[in-house]
Scaffold this motif. Structure first.
Motif, PDB file in Angstrom:
ATOM      1  N   ALA A   1       0.834  -1.205   0.000  1.00 39.93           N
ATOM      2  CA  ALA A   1       0.000   0.000   0.000  1.00 39.93           C
ATOM      3  C   ALA A   1       0.867   1.253   0.000  1.00 39.93           C
ATOM      4  O   ALA A   1       0.559   2.238  -0.685  1.00 39.93           O
ATOM      5  CB  ALA A   1      -0.926  -0.010   1.210  1.00 39.93           C
ATOM      6  N   SER A   2       1.966   1.232   0.741  1.00 40.52           N
ATOM      7  CA  SER A   2       2.825   2.420   0.786  1.00 40.52           C
ATOM      8  C   SER A   2       3.508   2.667  -0.561  1.00 40.52           C
ATOM      9  O   SER A   2       3.713   3.816  -0.963  1.00 40.52           O
ATOM     10  CB  SER A   2       3.871   2.280   1.893  1.00 40.52           C
ATOM     11  OG  SER A   2       4.710   1.169   1.650  1.00 40.52           O
TER      12      SER A   2
ATOM     13  N   LEU B   1       1.562   9.615  -5.550  1.00 39.71           N
ATOM     14  CA  LEU B   1       2.004  10.974  -5.218  1.00 39.71           C
ATOM     15  C   LEU B   1       3.050  11.480  -6.203  1.00 39.71           C
ATOM     16  O   LEU B   1       3.026  12.648  -6.597  1.00 39.71           O
ATOM     17  CB  LEU B   1       2.559  11.021  -3.789  1.00 39.71           C
ATOM     18  CG  LEU B   1       1.508  10.897  -2.682  1.00 39.71           C
ATOM     19  CD1 LEU B   1       2.196  10.848  -1.323  1.00 39.71           C
ATOM     20  CD2 LEU B   1       0.532  12.047  -2.744  1.00 39.71           C
ATOM     21  N   ILE B   2       3.937  10.622  -6.608  1.00 42.46           N
ATOM     22  CA  ILE B   2       4.943  11.034  -7.594  1.00 42.46           C
ATOM     23  C   ILE B   2       4.266  11.365  -8.922  1.00 42.46           C
ATOM     24  O   ILE B   2       4.582  12.371  -9.563  1.00 42.46           O
ATOM     25  CB  ILE B   2       6.009   9.933  -7.768  1.00 42.46           C
ATOM     26  CG1 ILE B   2       6.897   9.864  -6.528  1.00 42.46           C
ATOM     27  CG2 ILE B   2       6.863  10.186  -9.007  1.00 42.46           C
ATOM     28  CD1 ILE B   2       7.875   8.729  -6.522  1.00 42.46           C
ATOM     29  N   GLY B   3       3.322  10.552  -9.332  1.00 41.85           N
ATOM     30  CA  GLY B   3       2.596  10.815 -10.568  1.00 41.85           C
ATOM     31  C   GLY B   3       1.823  12.123 -10.511  1.00 41.85           C
ATOM     32  O   GLY B   3       1.838  12.918 -11.461  1.00 41.85           O
TER      33      GLY B   3
ATOM     34  N   VAL C   1       4.263  15.083 -10.783  1.00 37.73           N
ATOM     35  CA  VAL C   1       4.733  15.303 -12.156  1.00 37.73           C
ATOM     36  C   VAL C   1       3.645  15.955 -13.000  1.00 37.73           C
ATOM     37  O   VAL C   1       3.894  16.929 -13.717  1.00 37.73           O
ATOM     38  CB  VAL C   1       5.203  13.967 -12.788  1.00 37.73           C
ATOM     39  CG1 VAL C   1       5.444  14.112 -14.263  1.00 37.73           C
ATOM     40  CG2 VAL C   1       6.448  13.468 -12.081  1.00 37.73           C
ATOM     41  N   VAL C   2       2.431  15.443 -12.908  1.00 41.28           N
ATOM     42  CA  VAL C   2       1.325  16.007 -13.677  1.00 41.28           C
ATOM     43  C   VAL C   2       1.042  17.443 -13.231  1.00 41.28           C
ATOM     44  O   VAL C   2       0.824  18.335 -14.062  1.00 41.28           O
ATOM     45  CB  VAL C   2       0.064  15.123 -13.547  1.00 41.28           C
ATOM     46  CG1 VAL C   2      -1.157  15.807 -14.122  1.00 41.28           C
ATOM     47  CG2 VAL C   2       0.294  13.793 -14.226  1.00 41.28           C
ATOM     48  N   GLY C   3       1.067  17.687 -11.924  1.00 38.58           N
ATOM     49  CA  GLY C   3       0.850  19.043 -11.418  1.00 38.58           C
ATOM     50  C   GLY C   3       1.923  20.005 -11.894  1.00 38.58           C
ATOM     51  O   GLY C   3       1.634  21.160 -12.217  1.00 38.58           O
TER      52      GLY C   3
END
Length: 79
Positions: free
Chosen positions: A33-34, A41-43, A46-48
């Motif tokens: 899960a982690s 969160l990394i994705g 990057v998108v943000g």
């Protein structure tokens, strides 16, 4: 596959493309899960970042310029 007509000194080289292993690889481990939360969160980061770069870059890419923001040099006004 086509066969070679000339003799090959090493038979295992000639038969390498038809060799199939009877050993199956172990099954892939499932992500914890982690790890899933970290990848998400990394994705999102990057998108943000890409969306933010486009939003901040749009004013610089716009072709329209209002007369109030157009700069004139003093040399052209003194003619």
């Amino acid at each position: 596959m086509f066969r070679r007509r000339e003799p090959v000194p090493f038979a295992f080289i000639a038969e390498a493309d038809t060799f199939r292993s009877n050993v199956t690889p172990p099954p892939r481990e499932r992500a914890t899960a982690s790890q899933m939360v970290g990848r998400t969160l990394i994705g999102l980061t990057v998108v943000g970042g890409l969306v933010g770069a486009v939003i901040f870059g749009l004013p610089a890419l716009s072709a329209e310029q209002s007369p109030a923001t157009t700069q004139h040099s003093e040399a052209s006004e003194n003619r």
